[in-house]
Write a protein that holds these residues in place. Structure first.
Motif, PDB file in Angstrom:
ATOM      1  N   LEU A 142       7.592  53.267  32.290  1.00  0.00           N
ATOM      2  CA  LEU A 142       8.333  54.528  32.452  1.00  0.00           C
ATOM      3  C   LEU A 142       8.801  54.723  33.886  1.00  0.00           C
ATOM      4  N   SER A 143       7.955  54.327  34.866  1.00  0.00           N
ATOM      5  CA  SER A 143       8.385  54.591  36.249  1.00  0.00           C
ATOM      6  C   SER A 143       9.370  53.541  36.748  1.00  0.00           C
ATOM      7  N   HIS A 144       9.269  52.300  36.272  1.00  0.00           N
ATOM      8  CA  HIS A 144      10.165  51.264  36.789  1.00  0.00           C
ATOM      9  C   HIS A 144      11.436  51.061  35.951  1.00  0.00           C
ATOM     10  N   TYR A 145      11.374  51.451  34.688  1.00  0.00           N
ATOM     11  CA  TYR A 145      12.552  51.258  33.816  1.00  0.00           C
ATOM     12  C   TYR A 145      12.885  52.556  33.090  1.00  0.00           C
ATOM     13  N   PRO A 146      13.168  53.620  33.851  1.00  0.00           N
ATOM     14  CA  PRO A 146      13.379  54.929  33.215  1.00  0.00           C
ATOM     15  C   PRO A 146      14.559  54.939  32.246  1.00  0.00           C
ATOM     16  N   GLU A 147      15.470  53.954  32.422  1.00  0.00           N
ATOM     17  CA  GLU A 147      16.667  53.938  31.563  1.00  0.00           C
ATOM     18  C   GLU A 147      16.368  53.431  30.153  1.00  0.00           C
ATOM     19  N   MET A 148      15.215  52.791  29.944  1.00  0.00           N
ATOM     20  CA  MET A 148      14.916  52.230  28.616  1.00  0.00           C
ATOM     21  C   MET A 148      14.538  53.303  27.609  1.00  0.00           C
ATOM     22  N   ASP A 149      14.981  53.129  26.379  1.00  0.00           N
ATOM     23  CA  ASP A 149      14.543  54.062  25.338  1.00  0.00           C
ATOM     24  C   ASP A 149      13.153  53.640  24.840  1.00  0.00           C
ATOM     25  N   LYS A 150      12.638  54.407  23.890  1.00  0.00           N
ATOM     26  CA  LYS A 150      11.269  54.170  23.430  1.00  0.00           C
ATOM     27  C   LYS A 150      11.090  52.748  22.876  1.00  0.00           C
ATOM     28  N   GLU A 151      12.073  52.290  22.127  1.00  0.00           N
ATOM     29  CA  GLU A 151      11.977  50.934  21.563  1.00  0.00           C
ATOM     30  C   GLU A 151      11.924  49.877  22.656  1.00  0.00           C
ATOM     31  N   GLY A 152      12.759  50.070  23.669  1.00  0.00           N
ATOM     32  CA  GLY A 152      12.787  49.142  24.804  1.00  0.00           C
ATOM     33  C   GLY A 152      11.462  49.161  25.544  1.00  0.00           C
ATOM     34  N   GLN A 153      10.914  50.376  25.697  1.00  0.00           N
ATOM     35  CA  GLN A 153       9.622  50.512  26.384  1.00  0.00           C
ATOM     36  C   GLN A 153       8.520  49.783  25.602  1.00  0.00           C
ATOM     37  N   TYR A 154       8.559  49.932  24.287  1.00  0.00           N
ATOM     38  CA  TYR A 154       7.528  49.259  23.473  1.00  0.00           C
ATOM     39  C   TYR A 154       7.652  47.735  23.598  1.00  0.00           C
ATOM     40  N   ALA A 155       8.892  47.242  23.545  1.00  0.00           N
ATOM     41  CA  ALA A 155       9.101  45.789  23.633  1.00  0.00           C
ATOM     42  C   ALA A 155       8.579  45.264  24.975  1.00  0.00           C
ATOM     43  N   ARG A 156       8.844  46.021  26.065  1.00  0.00           N
ATOM     44  CA  ARG A 156       8.365  45.608  27.388  1.00  0.00           C
ATOM     45  C   ARG A 156       6.839  45.640  27.444  1.00  0.00           C
ATOM     46  N   PHE A 157       6.267  46.698  26.900  1.00  0.00           N
ATOM     47  CA  PHE A 157       4.809  46.895  26.847  1.00  0.00           C
ATOM     48  C   PHE A 157       4.152  45.708  26.130  1.00  0.00           C
ATOM     49  N   ARG A 158       4.698  45.371  24.978  1.00  0.00           N
ATOM     50  CA  ARG A 158       4.110  44.293  24.176  1.00  0.00           C
ATOM     51  C   ARG A 158       4.265  42.941  24.869  1.00  0.00           C
ATOM     52  N   ARG A 159       5.443  42.731  25.466  1.00  0.00           N
ATOM     53  CA  ARG A 159       5.700  41.452  26.143  1.00  0.00           C
ATOM     54  C   ARG A 159       4.760  41.270  27.331  1.00  0.00           C
ATOM     55  N   HIS A 160       4.590  42.336  28.117  1.00  0.00           N
ATOM     56  CA  HIS A 160       3.697  42.251  29.278  1.00  0.00           C
ATOM     57  C   HIS A 160       2.257  41.941  28.836  1.00  0.00           C
ATOM     58  N   LEU A 161       1.787  42.663  27.829  1.00  0.00           N
ATOM     59  CA  LEU A 161       0.412  42.442  27.366  1.00  0.00           C
ATOM     60  C   LEU A 161       0.218  41.018  26.858  1.00  0.00           C
ATOM     61  N   THR A 162       1.218  40.527  26.134  1.00  0.00           N
ATOM     62  CA  THR A 162       1.132  39.173  25.584  1.00  0.00           C
ATOM     63  C   THR A 162       1.133  38.132  26.691  1.00  0.00           C
ATOM     64  N   ASP A 163       2.080  38.283  27.643  1.00  0.00           N
ATOM     65  CA  ASP A 163       2.179  37.309  28.740  1.00  0.00           C
ATOM     66  C   ASP A 163       0.913  37.250  29.575  1.00  0.00           C
ATOM     67  N   LYS A 164       0.297  38.416  29.752  1.00  0.00           N
ATOM     68  CA  LYS A 164      -0.837  38.464  30.680  1.00  0.00           C
ATOM     69  C   LYS A 164      -2.183  38.285  29.989  1.00  0.00           C
ATOM     70  N   TYR A 165      -2.380  38.963  28.863  1.00  0.00           N
ATOM     71  CA  TYR A 165      -3.741  39.051  28.299  1.00  0.00           C
ATOM     72  C   TYR A 165      -3.986  38.233  27.035  1.00  0.00           C
ATOM     73  N   ALA A 166      -2.922  37.896  26.296  1.00  0.00           N
ATOM     74  CA  ALA A 166      -3.155  37.186  25.026  1.00  0.00           C
ATOM     75  C   ALA A 166      -3.699  35.781  25.296  1.00  0.00           C
ATOM     76  N   GLU A 167      -4.155  35.098  24.246  1.00  0.00           N
ATOM     77  CA  GLU A 167      -4.597  33.701  24.389  1.00  0.00           C
ATOM     78  C   GLU A 167      -3.497  32.932  25.105  1.00  0.00           C
TER      79      GLU A 167
END
Length: 210
Positions: A142-167
């Motif tokens: 929200l603070s770095h990509y305020p222009e993204m809508d909710k769907e965009g925010q979710y996609a970023r959220f999921r991608r970050h978690l996967t890249d960093k924390y997933a197997e």
């Protein structure tokens, strides 16, 4: 625990160093550095290390954020090395070792920290608390990509978690005695369960927008 650290060193850090974190983003405030110090000293008990060095590495590990996030680990190391006051307690060699440990703490570093000091602060800095991690990831979006809508925010959220924390993600744990391993497993289960992940995101997203 900090009784291993000289009192005058502690008071210098508490008065001059820790307050600087008040100027950083939500995820790197004073509570963050205090937690990393506490966690570092706890992990240090499993090793033959100098507690004062562990304490200082943890206290200085994110000070370089004033120059932005990308090279903050390098800048933080420079800040430590440039602090003449620390020479009252440490030798040149110790200061250099602490600088290297700070440079090595960043989660996205490809190689393992060079010393046990780097491993301790890297591990302590990855305080994996699924709830905090998830909330911070939403806040960051929200603070770095305020222009993204909710769907965009979710996609970023999921991608970050996967890249960093997933197997196979880039986050590596270095110290088997830390509580992180169990918490990471918990987070991985959540990332793997898309329905649950969407639910968690929805709640956090509406909390943050308040």
């Amino acid at each position: 625990m900090t009784h291993h650290v000289p009192t005058d060193l502690q008071s210098y850090v508490c008065q001059s160093i820790i307050p600087q974190y008040a100027n950083f983003d939500k995820a790197h405030q004073i509570d963050h550095v205090e937690k990393v110090i506490e966690e570092s000293l706890k992990l240090a008990m499993h090793y033959e290390v100098d507690y004062s060095m562990v304490y200082i590495i943890a206290a200085y590990h994110d000070l370089g954020l004033y120059e932005g996030r990308e090279f903050h680990h390098i800048t933080s190391g420079k800040v430590l090395l440039a602090d003449e006051t620390l020479r009252r307690w440490f030798t040149d060699e110790q200061l250099l070792q602490m600088k290297e440990a700070i440079e090595d703490h960043r989660a996205s570093n490809k190689q393992a920290p060079r010393t046990i000091y780097g491993m301790i602060v890297a591990e302590a800095d990855r305080i994996i608390d699924p709830e905090v991690t998830l909330r911070r990831t939403v806040q960051y979006g929200l603070s770095h990509y305020p222009e993204m809508d909710k769907e965009g925010q979710y996609a970023r959220f999921r991608r970050h978690l996967t890249d960093k924390y997933a197997e196979g993600g880039y986050l590596k744990l270095w110290i088997p005695q830390s509580d992180n391993a169990g918490r990471l497993a918990e987070l991985r289960n959540l990332i793997a369960n898309e329905d649950e992940l969407i639910k968690v995101f929805d709640k956090l997203y509406s909390d943050e927008l308040g």
